[in-house]
Design a protein around this motif. Structure first.
Motif, PDB file in Angstrom:
ATOM      1  N   ARG A  66      -7.912  13.653  34.855  1.00 31.97           N
ATOM      2  CA  ARG A  66      -7.195  14.340  35.913  1.00 31.97           C
ATOM      3  C   ARG A  66      -8.097  15.198  36.785  1.00 31.97           C
ATOM      4  O   ARG A  66      -7.701  15.633  37.859  1.00 31.97           O
ATOM      5  N   ASN A  67      -9.299  15.484  36.346  1.00 31.33           N
ATOM      6  CA  ASN A  67     -10.205  16.340  37.103  1.00 31.33           C
ATOM      7  C   ASN A  67     -10.832  15.526  38.247  1.00 31.33           C
ATOM      8  O   ASN A  67     -11.607  14.604  38.026  1.00 31.33           O
ATOM      9  N   LEU A  68     -10.494  15.885  39.496  1.00 36.72           N
ATOM     10  CA  LEU A  68     -10.998  15.160  40.648  1.00 36.72           C
ATOM     11  C   LEU A  68     -12.518  15.129  40.690  1.00 36.72           C
ATOM     12  O   LEU A  68     -13.124  14.148  41.136  1.00 36.72           O
ATOM     13  N   LEU A  69     -13.162  16.165  40.206  1.00 39.72           N
ATOM     14  CA  LEU A  69     -14.616  16.252  40.250  1.00 39.72           C
ATOM     15  C   LEU A  69     -15.281  15.233  39.337  1.00 39.72           C
ATOM     16  O   LEU A  69     -16.463  14.926  39.495  1.00 39.72           O
ATOM     17  N   LEU A  70     -14.516  14.707  38.382  1.00 37.17           N
ATOM     18  CA  LEU A  70     -15.027  13.674  37.485  1.00 37.17           C
ATOM     19  C   LEU A  70     -14.506  12.289  37.846  1.00 37.17           C
ATOM     20  O   LEU A  70     -14.829  11.308  37.165  1.00 37.17           O
ATOM     21  N   ALA A  91     -11.688  26.084  36.462  1.00 40.54           N
ATOM     22  CA  ALA A  91     -11.777  25.385  35.172  1.00 40.54           C
ATOM     23  C   ALA A  91     -12.265  23.954  35.367  1.00 40.54           C
ATOM     24  O   ALA A  91     -13.048  23.426  34.553  1.00 40.54           O
ATOM     25  N   ASP A  92     -11.819  23.292  36.455  1.00 45.92           N
ATOM     26  CA  ASP A  92     -12.311  21.947  36.762  1.00 45.92           C
ATOM     27  C   ASP A  92     -13.812  21.970  37.046  1.00 45.92           C
ATOM     28  O   ASP A  92     -14.558  21.082  36.615  1.00 45.92           O
ATOM     29  N   ALA A 135     -16.733  19.994  34.976  1.00 47.99           N
ATOM     30  CA  ALA A 135     -17.670  19.077  35.637  1.00 47.99           C
ATOM     31  C   ALA A 135     -19.106  19.546  35.480  1.00 47.99           C
ATOM     32  O   ALA A 135     -20.021  18.737  35.247  1.00 47.99           O
ATOM     33  N   ARG A 136     -19.342  20.851  35.600  1.00 44.92           N
ATOM     34  CA  ARG A 136     -20.700  21.400  35.415  1.00 44.92           C
ATOM     35  C   ARG A 136     -21.243  21.042  34.044  1.00 44.92           C
ATOM     36  O   ARG A 136     -22.382  20.555  33.914  1.00 44.92           O
ATOM     37  N   TRP A 151     -18.699  23.492  45.001  1.00 43.51           N
ATOM     38  CA  TRP A 151     -17.316  23.323  44.556  1.00 43.51           C
ATOM     39  C   TRP A 151     -16.617  24.671  44.352  1.00 43.51           C
ATOM     40  O   TRP A 151     -15.423  24.799  44.632  1.00 43.51           O
ATOM     41  N   ARG A 152     -17.341  25.667  43.896  1.00 44.51           N
ATOM     42  CA  ARG A 152     -16.706  26.995  43.761  1.00 44.51           C
ATOM     43  C   ARG A 152     -16.359  27.552  45.143  1.00 44.51           C
ATOM     44  O   ARG A 152     -15.339  28.234  45.303  1.00 44.51           O
TER      45      ARG A 152
END
Length: 474
Positions: free
Chosen positions: A5-9, A63-64, A68-69, A84-85
């Motif tokens: 669900r994490n867009l960054l992944l 949190a996302d 990802a980090r 991203w932050r």
């Protein structure tokens, strides 16, 4: 799946490093999506709205970013944590991009821009590239919709030649059998709903639910009671006729339709003896329409022979166009169905004098799974970047494959208001907006802004999508 669900992944690994690879002074990028050719010379555009609602509407959280980090640190890739932050803090977690596209349901020739994606914040110019992996999956619902649409054109041609009611018959002539043959539930949902743009018959429940969830359609598709082999063969071969009788007694009511697979042992014996003799009067008295389903053998030969046997058993009427329409019974072929076999079956049946009123098709793997991104040669490419305040063309032109040559510069799509032809045209480098595009006489914008900075600008209904698609014919 919650872990995805994490867009960054939801990207390719190497994308995490691309923010470091653009030239110094870059503060904007522009991308586009096109079909570079393929099996069909035009595509039916569908599915972007579902993807946007599912993946971009949910804001990114710190949190996302944390997840990802940590992932990319262990995975071996650099990660733009600060960038991203910034998006989380400055844009409330909604990615700063603008997406323009043709309205869903539009049929567009290949080699034209279907979608453009551009950054809207100079400090987040790298975002469109990061989203390529997720957005290019648009190829799948577009390709399914395209296959289904072309099949519809074929069936329509034969119906208009042989049926007294082609418009009434057409929506239920191709039934989606594909749910079990796809690689994921998401594929069934996107592909199943893409088929429903063109037809209203389906057994893919998730496709109906996708049309409801993403396009406001309460009930996009319909089905009927139908037998499978296990519900017939569990009675035993010696009781095959009782299995058929059970289907009639359970489901055959006046005005109803019931489908019964009949090739478990001998399809020809089942039609001539069980349906055509033992159960014939029960079928007629029920007031229902019995749909016999063969499910093996050469589709062209089997369908033709089954039509003849059903005709011998139940007889026919001759319609206003001089073609035979069977009494009380119909046939659905769901095995070995693809666009080529559909045409071959229709040609054989009509040559034998039968109206296409008598036939329906079920399509599974050929509809939802026997395709890939290269079926229509889909690509999402960067075509422009603003560097040191100046827009430059970005393109590739590989000497080893001219088919992979990409478009240059910012662009938009125009459509001729009278003839319906499309033309992808450049946006001048000095232009601040699309208002500065010089439009040839008679052409209007064919694209609209559908998404901007986390907001859905156009929210198409399924009825609108269907209407557009049905207004386009070969």
């Amino acid at each position: 799946m919650q872990c995805l669900r994490n867009l960054l992944l939801n990207t390719d690994s190497y994308k995490a490093s691309h923010w470091l690879q653009y030239p110094p002074g870059t503060d904007a990028t522009f991308f586009y999506v096109e079909s570079r050719g393929g099996l069909y010379d035009r595509t039916l555009f569908y599915g972007l709205q579902a993807i946007l609602k599912e993946y971009l509407a949910r804001p990114i959280s710190h949190a996302d970013v944390d997840e990802a980090r940590d992932f990319f640190a262990a995975h071996g890739e650099p990660f733009n944590e600060a960038g991203w932050r910034y998006i989380v803090d400055r844009h409330d977690g909604l990615v700063p991009i603008r997406i323009r596209a043709v309205p869903e349901g539009t049929v567009v020739p290949t080699h034209q821009a279907l979608v453009t994606i551009e950054s809207t914040d100079p400090d987040a110019y790298w975002v469109p590239s990061y989203l390529e992996t997720m957005l290019l999956r648009l190829w799948y619902p577009v390709t399914v919709a395209t296959i289904s649409w072309h099949a519809k054109q074929t069936i329509r041609q034969f119906l208009e030649r042989t049926s007294d009611d082609p418009a009434g018959q057409l929506p239920f002539k191709l039934h989606d059998f594909g749910a079990r043959g796809v690689s994921s539930a998401e594929s069934a949902a996107l592909g199943g709903s893409a088929h429903l743009v063109n037809f209203m018959g389906t057994d893919t429940v998730s496709g109906v639910l996708a049309a409801r969830a993403y396009y406001h359609e309460p009930m996009a598709g319909f089905s009927i009671p139908a037998a499978e082999h296990s519900t017939i063969t569990s009675w035993g071969r010696e009781n095959e006729v009782e299995a058929y009788r059970n289907m009639l007694r359970r489901f055959a009511k006046p005005g109803s339709v019931v489908a019964v697979v009949s090739d478990s042992y001998d399809i020809y014996h089942a039609i001539s003896e069980h349906w055509g003799r033992t159960l014939r009067e029960e079928v007629i008295r029920s007031g229902a329409t019995l749909v016999v389903r063969p499910d093996s053998g050469d589709p062209v030969d089997v369908v033709h022979k089954c039509l003849v046997l059903l005709d011998e058993a139940f007889g026919h009427a001759v319609n206003g166009k001089g073609y035979k329409v069977l009494n009380h019974v119909r046939l659905i072929q769901g095995d070995g169905i693809n666009p080529n076999s559909i045409r071959a079956i229709l040609e054989r049946a009509t040559s034998a004098g039968y109206s296409i009123d008598n036939l329906a098709f079920g399509m599974g793997g050929g509809l939802l799974q026997q395709l890939n991104r290269d079926t229509q040669k889909f690509a999402l490419k960067c075509s422009a970047a603003r560097i040191d305040g100046r827009w430059i063309d970005v393109y590739k032109d590989p000497i080893t494959d001219k088919g992979k040559q990409s478009k240059r510069g910012r662009m938009t799509l125009l459509r001729h208001r009278e003839f319906g032809t499309f033309q992808t045209v450049p946006v001048p480098p000095e232009a601040e907006s699309l208002a500065d595009v010089v439009r040839p006489q008679g052409y209007d914008d064919a694209m609209v802004t559908v998404w901007e900075n986390g907001r859905l600008v156009h929210d198409w209904t399924f009825a609108e999508v269907r209407k557009r698609a049905d207004g386009n014919r070969l």
